[in-house]
Design a protein around this motif. Structure first.
Motif, PDB file in Angstrom:
ATOM      1  N   ARG A 126       7.216 -14.909 -30.138  1.00 35.08           N
ATOM      2  CA  ARG A 126       6.720 -15.620 -31.327  1.00 35.08           C
ATOM      3  C   ARG A 126       7.661 -16.743 -31.741  1.00 35.08           C
ATOM      4  O   ARG A 126       7.781 -17.059 -32.916  1.00 35.08           O
ATOM      5  CB  ARG A 126       6.514 -14.691 -32.525  1.00 35.08           C
ATOM      6  N   GLY A 127       8.415 -17.272 -30.764  1.00 32.29           N
ATOM      7  CA  GLY A 127       9.285 -18.407 -31.055  1.00 32.29           C
ATOM      8  C   GLY A 127      10.478 -18.092 -31.941  1.00 32.29           C
ATOM      9  O   GLY A 127      11.059 -19.016 -32.522  1.00 32.29           O
ATOM     10  N   LEU A 128      10.868 -16.820 -32.022  1.00 29.51           N
ATOM     11  CA  LEU A 128      12.004 -16.460 -32.884  1.00 29.51           C
ATOM     12  C   LEU A 128      13.259 -17.271 -32.519  1.00 29.51           C
ATOM     13  O   LEU A 128      13.652 -17.332 -31.360  1.00 29.51           O
ATOM     14  CB  LEU A 128      12.317 -14.965 -32.741  1.00 29.51           C
ATOM     15  N   LEU A 129      13.874 -17.885 -33.518  1.00 28.67           N
ATOM     16  CA  LEU A 129      15.121 -18.623 -33.290  1.00 28.67           C
ATOM     17  C   LEU A 129      16.221 -18.025 -34.154  1.00 28.67           C
ATOM     18  O   LEU A 129      15.966 -17.550 -35.264  1.00 28.67           O
ATOM     19  CB  LEU A 129      14.962 -20.105 -33.659  1.00 28.67           C
ATOM     20  N   PRO A 130      17.466 -18.079 -33.671  1.00 30.62           N
ATOM     21  CA  PRO A 130      18.590 -17.598 -34.475  1.00 30.62           C
ATOM     22  C   PRO A 130      18.786 -18.473 -35.719  1.00 30.62           C
ATOM     23  O   PRO A 130      18.401 -19.645 -35.747  1.00 30.62           O
ATOM     24  CB  PRO A 130      19.791 -17.742 -33.529  1.00 30.62           C
ATOM     25  N   ASP A 131      19.396 -17.873 -36.765  1.00 30.26           N
ATOM     26  CA  ASP A 131      19.797 -18.664 -37.934  1.00 30.26           C
ATOM     27  C   ASP A 131      20.982 -19.555 -37.575  1.00 30.26           C
ATOM     28  O   ASP A 131      21.126 -20.650 -38.117  1.00 30.26           O
ATOM     29  CB  ASP A 131      20.208 -17.728 -39.084  1.00 30.26           C
ATOM     30  N   ARG A 132      21.831 -19.046 -36.689  1.00 30.39           N
ATOM     31  CA  ARG A 132      22.962 -19.859 -36.218  1.00 30.39           C
ATOM     32  C   ARG A 132      23.264 -19.504 -34.774  1.00 30.39           C
ATOM     33  O   ARG A 132      23.213 -18.333 -34.387  1.00 30.39           O
ATOM     34  CB  ARG A 132      24.201 -19.592 -37.087  1.00 30.39           C
ATOM     35  N   THR A 133      23.550 -20.521 -33.992  1.00 22.80           N
ATOM     36  CA  THR A 133      23.909 -20.346 -32.584  1.00 22.80           C
ATOM     37  C   THR A 133      25.260 -20.987 -32.350  1.00 22.80           C
ATOM     38  O   THR A 133      25.456 -22.162 -32.677  1.00 22.80           O
ATOM     39  CB  THR A 133      22.834 -21.003 -31.683  1.00 22.80           C
ATOM     40  N   PHE A 134      26.187 -20.209 -31.823  1.00 23.15           N
ATOM     41  CA  PHE A 134      27.511 -20.751 -31.496  1.00 23.15           C
ATOM     42  C   PHE A 134      27.602 -20.947 -29.987  1.00 23.15           C
ATOM     43  O   PHE A 134      27.352 -20.012 -29.225  1.00 23.15           O
ATOM     44  CB  PHE A 134      28.617 -19.788 -31.944  1.00 23.15           C
ATOM     45  N   VAL A 135      27.981 -22.126 -29.576  1.00 22.68           N
ATOM     46  CA  VAL A 135      28.240 -22.393 -28.164  1.00 22.68           C
ATOM     47  C   VAL A 135      29.753 -22.355 -27.974  1.00 22.68           C
ATOM     48  O   VAL A 135      30.474 -23.204 -28.512  1.00 22.68           O
ATOM     49  CB  VAL A 135      27.690 -23.770 -27.736  1.00 22.68           C
ATOM     50  N   LEU A 136      30.238 -21.340 -27.259  1.00 21.78           N
ATOM     51  CA  LEU A 136      31.677 -21.218 -27.022  1.00 21.78           C
ATOM     52  C   LEU A 136      32.040 -22.124 -25.858  1.00 21.78           C
ATOM     53  O   LEU A 136      31.591 -21.913 -24.729  1.00 21.78           O
ATOM     54  CB  LEU A 136      32.051 -19.765 -26.725  1.00 21.78           C
ATOM     55  N   GLU A 137      32.843 -23.117 -26.147  1.00 21.16           N
ATOM     56  CA  GLU A 137      33.160 -24.132 -25.144  1.00 21.16           C
ATOM     57  C   GLU A 137      34.518 -23.904 -24.500  1.00 21.16           C
ATOM     58  O   GLU A 137      35.534 -23.780 -25.193  1.00 21.16           O
ATOM     59  CB  GLU A 137      33.164 -25.507 -25.804  1.00 21.16           C
ATOM     60  N   MET A 138      34.473 -23.888 -23.168  1.00 25.59           N
ATOM     61  CA  MET A 138      35.696 -23.759 -22.387  1.00 25.59           C
ATOM     62  C   MET A 138      35.451 -24.515 -21.095  1.00 25.59           C
ATOM     63  O   MET A 138      34.307 -24.579 -20.645  1.00 25.59           O
ATOM     64  CB  MET A 138      35.932 -22.277 -22.109  1.00 25.59           C
ATOM     65  N   GLY A 139      36.481 -25.085 -20.497  1.00 22.07           N
ATOM     66  CA  GLY A 139      36.290 -25.807 -19.241  1.00 22.07           C
ATOM     67  C   GLY A 139      35.615 -24.899 -18.220  1.00 22.07           C
ATOM     68  O   GLY A 139      35.890 -23.702 -18.178  1.00 22.07           O
ATOM     69  N   VAL A 140      34.720 -25.471 -17.397  1.00 19.74           N
ATOM     70  CA  VAL A 140      33.985 -24.663 -16.418  1.00 19.74           C
ATOM     71  C   VAL A 140      34.937 -23.941 -15.472  1.00 19.74           C
ATOM     72  O   VAL A 140      34.769 -22.753 -15.176  1.00 19.74           O
ATOM     73  CB  VAL A 140      32.996 -25.557 -15.627  1.00 19.74           C
ATOM     74  N   ALA A 141      36.004 -24.633 -15.014  1.00 20.23           N
ATOM     75  CA  ALA A 141      36.933 -24.014 -14.064  1.00 20.23           C
ATOM     76  C   ALA A 141      37.678 -22.855 -14.719  1.00 20.23           C
ATOM     77  O   ALA A 141      37.808 -21.763 -14.149  1.00 20.23           O
ATOM     78  CB  ALA A 141      37.915 -25.065 -13.549  1.00 20.23           C
ATOM     79  N   GLU A 142      38.137 -23.072 -15.961  1.00 24.75           N
ATOM     80  CA  GLU A 142      38.877 -22.010 -16.665  1.00 24.75           C
ATOM     81  C   GLU A 142      37.982 -20.798 -16.916  1.00 24.75           C
ATOM     82  O   GLU A 142      38.384 -19.649 -16.735  1.00 24.75           O
ATOM     83  CB  GLU A 142      39.395 -22.557 -18.008  1.00 24.75           C
ATOM     84  N   GLY A 143      36.731 -21.062 -17.319  1.00 28.83           N
ATOM     85  CA  GLY A 143      35.780 -19.979 -17.568  1.00 28.83           C
ATOM     86  C   GLY A 143      35.496 -19.190 -16.295  1.00 28.83           C
ATOM     87  O   GLY A 143      35.457 -17.962 -16.308  1.00 28.83           O
ATOM     88  N   ALA A 144      35.300 -19.903 -15.181  1.00 32.30           N
ATOM     89  CA  ALA A 144      35.002 -19.233 -13.914  1.00 32.30           C
ATOM     90  C   ALA A 144      36.174 -18.344 -13.500  1.00 32.30           C
ATOM     91  O   ALA A 144      35.987 -17.228 -13.004  1.00 32.30           O
ATOM     92  CB  ALA A 144      34.719 -20.278 -12.828  1.00 32.30           C
ATOM     93  N   GLU A 145      37.401 -18.842 -13.740  1.00 29.76           N
ATOM     94  CA  GLU A 145      38.603 -18.063 -13.408  1.00 29.76           C
ATOM     95  C   GLU A 145      38.633 -16.779 -14.237  1.00 29.76           C
ATOM     96  O   GLU A 145      38.896 -15.691 -13.730  1.00 29.76           O
ATOM     97  CB  GLU A 145      39.825 -18.921 -13.736  1.00 29.76           C
TER      98      GLU A 145
END
Ligand code: TMP
Length: 209
Positions: A126-145
């Motif tokens: 039914r198209g439910l959306l969050p009240d707030r969405t946090f995008v946790l940002e980290m470099g792709v290489a660091e995250g993959a490690e």
């Protein structure tokens, strides 16, 4: 009964979403707020069964379209069985990934039209959306490690994709945040876990009672 709030945590692999979901729930608990921490794909019995289908096997096991349908089906079950009942009971739901992961992974990075992903979400959840969405940002290489250190050799079907794919995912999340600044906030996920939690709380201040 005041309904609870719905918060989702998004980002690439190894950005610390599940750690922050638990930490955020504890911080809200200290403020007297009841919370439910859950995750996608999964979070309900049926959705966890679909998760096993999605996460295991060869990268090419599912076509992007089949994959998008499976994520939408898992989400529909999760929303109906767990998320909506909890919100209705006044509980704040903190979800490790939600619709924006489908928009980023199957959509922008996977080649499926954003409108099609949102149409599936409209039908299934039914198209439910969050009240707030946090995008946790980290470099792709660091995250993959960090993800490799956590998961060992058993990378799942998504973590096994190339760096270009994960760069596309990161770019998709940044684009969503620019398009929907009221709902979606970029959070610097580098540094000590407690510092990241403080950033989340500061970016949630307008919703706190
Ligand atoms: P995680 O449990 O490590 O976050 O892994 C879930 C994986 O599934 C992750 O690589 C992102 C992917 N995923 C999608 O591709 N689409 C979705 O809608 C969701 C929820 C996750």
């Amino acid at each position: 009964m005041t309904p609870g709030r719905f918060i989702s945590l998004e980002g690439g692999e190894g950005a610390g979403k599940s750690t922050q979901a638990t930490r955020l729930a504890a911080a809200l608990g200290e403020r007297g707020i009841e919370t439910l921490v859950t995750r996608e794909p999964g979070g309900s019995e049926g959705a966890e069964a679909i998760r096993a289908l999605l996460m295991q096997g060869e990268v090419t096991r599912w076509s992007p379209h089949a994959e998008a349908l499976l994520f939408a089906a898992a989400r529909a079950d999760h929303v109906e069985k767990r998320i909506n009942p909890a919100i209705g009971a006044g509980t704040w739901v903190i979800c490790d990934r939600f619709i924006d992961s489908s928009r980023a992974y199957q959509g922008l990075a996977g080649g499926i039209d954003d409108a099609a992903i949102l149409a599936l979400h409209g039908f299934g959840s039914r198209g439910l959306l969050p009240d707030r969405t946090f995008v946790l940002e980290m470099g792709v290489a660091e995250g993959a490690e960090r993800a490799a250190g956590r998961d060992g050799a058993a990378a799942d079907r998504f973590a096994a994709r190339g760096e270009g794919f994960h760069q596309d995912v990161a770019q998709a999340f940044r684009r969503f945040a620019a398009d929907e600044p009221g709902r979606i906030r970029l959070i610097d996920a580098t540094g000590a876990p407690q510092v990241v939690t403080e950033r989340l709380l500061a970016s949630l201040a307008d919703l706190l009672p």
